[in-house]
Scaffold this active site. Structure first.
Site, PDB file in Angstrom:
ATOM      1  N   TYR A 259       0.835  -1.219   0.000  1.00 48.34           N
ATOM      2  CA  TYR A 259       0.000   0.000   0.000  1.00 48.34           C
ATOM      3  C   TYR A 259       0.866   1.264   0.000  1.00 48.34           C
ATOM      4  CZ  TYR A 259      -3.958  -3.080   0.441  1.00 48.34           C
ATOM      5  OH  TYR A 259      -4.892  -4.057   0.179  1.00 48.34           O
TER       6      TYR A 259
ATOM      7  N   ASN B 199     -13.500   2.315  -4.926  1.00 51.15           N
ATOM      8  CA  ASN B 199     -12.081   2.596  -5.138  1.00 51.15           C
ATOM      9  C   ASN B 199     -11.443   3.216  -3.901  1.00 51.15           C
ATOM     10  OD1 ASN B 199     -12.639   1.684  -7.656  1.00 51.15           O
ATOM     11  ND2 ASN B 199     -12.664   3.702  -8.630  1.00 51.15           N
TER      12      ASN B 199
ATOM     13  N   HIS C 153     -14.921   0.899   0.456  1.00 53.18           N
ATOM     14  CA  HIS C 153     -13.830  -0.054   0.696  1.00 53.18           C
ATOM     15  C   HIS C 153     -12.597   0.619   1.298  1.00 53.18           C
ATOM     16  CE1 HIS C 153     -15.596  -3.122  -2.411  1.00 53.18           C
ATOM     17  NE2 HIS C 153     -16.210  -3.136  -1.250  1.00 53.18           N
TER      18      HIS C 153
ATOM     19  N   SER D 215     -17.198  -4.669 -12.116  1.00 51.36           N
ATOM     20  CA  SER D 215     -17.493  -5.973 -12.711  1.00 51.36           C
ATOM     21  C   SER D 215     -18.745  -6.616 -12.131  1.00 51.36           C
ATOM     22  CB  SER D 215     -16.296  -6.915 -12.515  1.00 51.36           C
ATOM     23  OG  SER D 215     -15.993  -7.017 -11.138  1.00 51.36           O
TER      24      SER D 215
ATOM     25  N   ASN E 267     -19.891   0.586 -18.639  1.00 51.68           N
ATOM     26  CA  ASN E 267     -18.733  -0.271 -18.361  1.00 51.68           C
ATOM     27  C   ASN E 267     -18.071  -0.649 -19.687  1.00 51.68           C
ATOM     28  OD1 ASN E 267     -17.281  -1.499 -16.189  1.00 51.68           O
ATOM     29  ND2 ASN E 267     -18.034  -3.507 -16.806  1.00 51.68           N
TER      30      ASN E 267
ATOM     31  N   GLU F 281     -17.453  -3.579 -20.655  1.00 53.48           N
ATOM     32  CA  GLU F 281     -18.167  -4.754 -21.184  1.00 53.48           C
ATOM     33  C   GLU F 281     -19.320  -5.053 -20.233  1.00 53.48           C
ATOM     34  OE1 GLU F 281     -14.815  -7.296 -20.775  1.00 53.48           O
ATOM     35  OE2 GLU F 281     -14.859  -7.036 -18.606  1.00 53.48           O
TER      36      GLU F 281
HETATM   37  P1  OAD Z   1     -12.967  -5.106 -11.236  1.00 55.94           P
HETATM   38  O1  OAD Z   1     -11.527  -5.167 -11.603  1.00 55.94           O
HETATM   39  O2  OAD Z   1     -13.597  -6.348 -10.733  1.00 55.94           O
HETATM   40  O3  OAD Z   1     -13.825  -4.639 -12.482  1.00 55.94           O
HETATM   41  C1  OAD Z   1     -13.480  -3.501 -13.223  1.00 55.94           C
HETATM   42  C2  OAD Z   1     -14.488  -3.351 -14.346  1.00 55.94           C
HETATM   43  O4  OAD Z   1     -14.151  -2.186 -15.046  1.00 55.94           O
HETATM   44  C3  OAD Z   1     -14.492  -4.514 -15.345  1.00 55.94           C
HETATM   45  O5  OAD Z   1     -15.827  -4.936 -15.574  1.00 55.94           O
HETATM   46  C4  OAD Z   1     -13.885  -3.910 -16.590  1.00 55.94           C
HETATM   47  O6  OAD Z   1     -14.458  -4.412 -17.785  1.00 55.94           O
HETATM   48  C5  OAD Z   1     -14.219  -2.438 -16.434  1.00 55.94           C
HETATM   49  N1  OAD Z   1     -13.259  -1.528 -17.080  1.00 55.94           N
HETATM   50  C6  OAD Z   1     -11.931  -1.706 -17.283  1.00 55.94           C
HETATM   51  N2  OAD Z   1     -11.407  -0.641 -17.883  1.00 55.94           N
HETATM   52  C7  OAD Z   1     -12.429   0.241 -18.083  1.00 55.94           C
HETATM   53  C8  OAD Z   1     -12.513   1.542 -18.680  1.00 55.94           C
HETATM   54  N3  OAD Z   1     -11.450   2.173 -19.177  1.00 55.94           N
HETATM   55  N4  OAD Z   1     -13.730   2.140 -18.697  1.00 55.94           N
HETATM   56  C9  OAD Z   1     -14.829   1.519 -18.189  1.00 55.94           C
HETATM   57  N5  OAD Z   1     -14.797   0.303 -17.632  1.00 55.94           N
HETATM   58  C10 OAD Z   1     -13.610  -0.331 -17.571  1.00 55.94           C
HETATM   59  O7  OAD Z   1     -13.124  -3.900 -10.184  1.00 55.94           O
HETATM   60  P2  OAD Z   1     -14.322  -3.593  -9.189  1.00 55.94           P
HETATM   61  O8  OAD Z   1     -15.624  -4.045  -9.744  1.00 55.94           O
HETATM   62  O9  OAD Z   1     -14.169  -2.193  -8.762  1.00 55.94           O
HETATM   63  O10 OAD Z   1     -12.468  -4.670  -3.184  1.00 55.94           O
HETATM   64  O11 OAD Z   1     -13.934  -4.515  -7.983  1.00 55.94           O
HETATM   65  C11 OAD Z   1     -14.712  -4.463  -6.830  1.00 55.94           C
HETATM   66  C12 OAD Z   1     -13.881  -4.744  -5.630  1.00 55.94           C
HETATM   67  O12 OAD Z   1     -13.162  -5.951  -5.777  1.00 55.94           O
HETATM   68  C13 OAD Z   1     -12.793  -3.749  -5.348  1.00 55.94           C
HETATM   69  O13 OAD Z   1     -13.215  -2.577  -4.706  1.00 55.94           O
HETATM   70  C14 OAD Z   1     -11.875  -4.495  -4.465  1.00 55.94           C
HETATM   71  C15 OAD Z   1     -11.825  -5.765  -5.254  1.00 55.94           C
HETATM   72  O14 OAD Z   1     -11.422  -6.852  -4.615  1.00 55.94           O
HETATM   73  C16 OAD Z   1     -11.709  -4.666  -2.088  1.00 55.94           C
HETATM   74  O15 OAD Z   1     -10.521  -4.444  -2.109  1.00 55.94           O
HETATM   75  C17 OAD Z   1     -12.470  -4.931  -0.823  1.00 55.94           C
END
Ligand code: OAD
Length: 232
Positions: free
Chosen positions: A51, A89, A106, A175, A199, A201
């Protein structure tokens, strides 16, 4: 009220990795090593170092808000109704773009948490196993202010309250696989909100949304905010 949920995808074009890349690593480290309480108990110095590295990158000037962060800040400032921004985030890119009152469910990279006095505090420098808490002064109890897997996210009451009132729910760059955030869309829809996903996708919960628009956040989010102002 408009409820906006953001995830790692909104910060991807700012130079931060998303979580679910094809290699199963987060910023080069196994997720279970750096994002679980067990990982921290096993190797606290490694987790502090991880971190510290992220915090250092945030401050270095190479990671900066992109057009999507700025568009949401503008929406929050100019909208004629309340806008609540909840993010998964841990970066401060929404705030640096000018957004106020962001709920970091988070946790935040720029805070530390003392497990002894249970206080969170602003923290811009490195943390280590020898860091002293700025509130109680004791050494050795500080950890990154991050909600790890298996821990309870923050602000759940405020979030549920907002979900029960919003007329529009918008999910950006997530996601849809991590609970409880993944269930917010169903909660909002159940009480009558219109639901929109922006998103790269279709997410795991895409079928629940009334509408999905797919592409890069830096292009889609400003366009959506502009369309909102031209309609209302
Ligand atoms: P993910 O990495 O699971 O998902 C990111 C999403 O963003 C995916 O569906 C990608 O397709 C999309 N993506 C990537 N680049 C992009 C762009 N330029 N524009 C738009 N979309 C894009 O991340 P989160 O869903 O945020 O938790 O993950 C949720 C949580 O899981 C996080 O906060 C973290 C993690 O483990 C903890 O740390 C507790």
């Amino acid at each position: 009220m408009i409820f906006i949920l953001t995830g790692a995808g909104i910060s991807q074009e700012s130079g931060l990795s998303t979580f679910r890349g094809p290699d199963g690593l987060w910023e080069g480290e196994p997720v279970e090593a750096v994002a679980t309480p067990e990982g921290f108990r096993r190797a606290p110095a490694r987790v502090h170092a991880f971190y510290n590295g992220l915090r250092c990158r945030l401050a270095s000037g190479t990671v900066v808000p992109n057009a999507a962060h700025y568009a949401l800040a503008e929406l929050m400032e100019k909208a004629q109704e309340e806008v609540i921004l909840v993010t998964q985030n841990i970066d401060d890119l929404h705030e640096r773009a000018g957004a106020k009152n962001v709920l970091h469910m988070h946790g935040e990279l720029l805070k530390a948490y003392c497990t002894r006095c249970e206080c969170a505090m602003p923290w811009a420098s490195d943390t280590s196993t020898a860091s002293c808490c700025a509130v109680c002064g004791r050494e050795g109890f500080l950890r990154p202010h991050i909600v790890w897997f298996g821990e309870m996210p923050l602000y759940l009451e405020e979030i549920d309250d907002a979900l029960s009132q919003c007329r529009l729910f918008v999910s950006i760059g997530t996601s849809g696989v991590v609970q409880p955030a993944a269930a917010f869309v169903a909660r909002a829809k159940q009480q009558g909100a219109l639901t929109l996903e922006l998103n790269l996708e279709p997410s795991a919960t895409a079928s629940i949304f009334d509408k999905g628009i797919y592409g890069k956040a830096s292009a889609m989010v400003p366009a959506w905010v502009e369309s909102l102002f031209s309609i209302t």
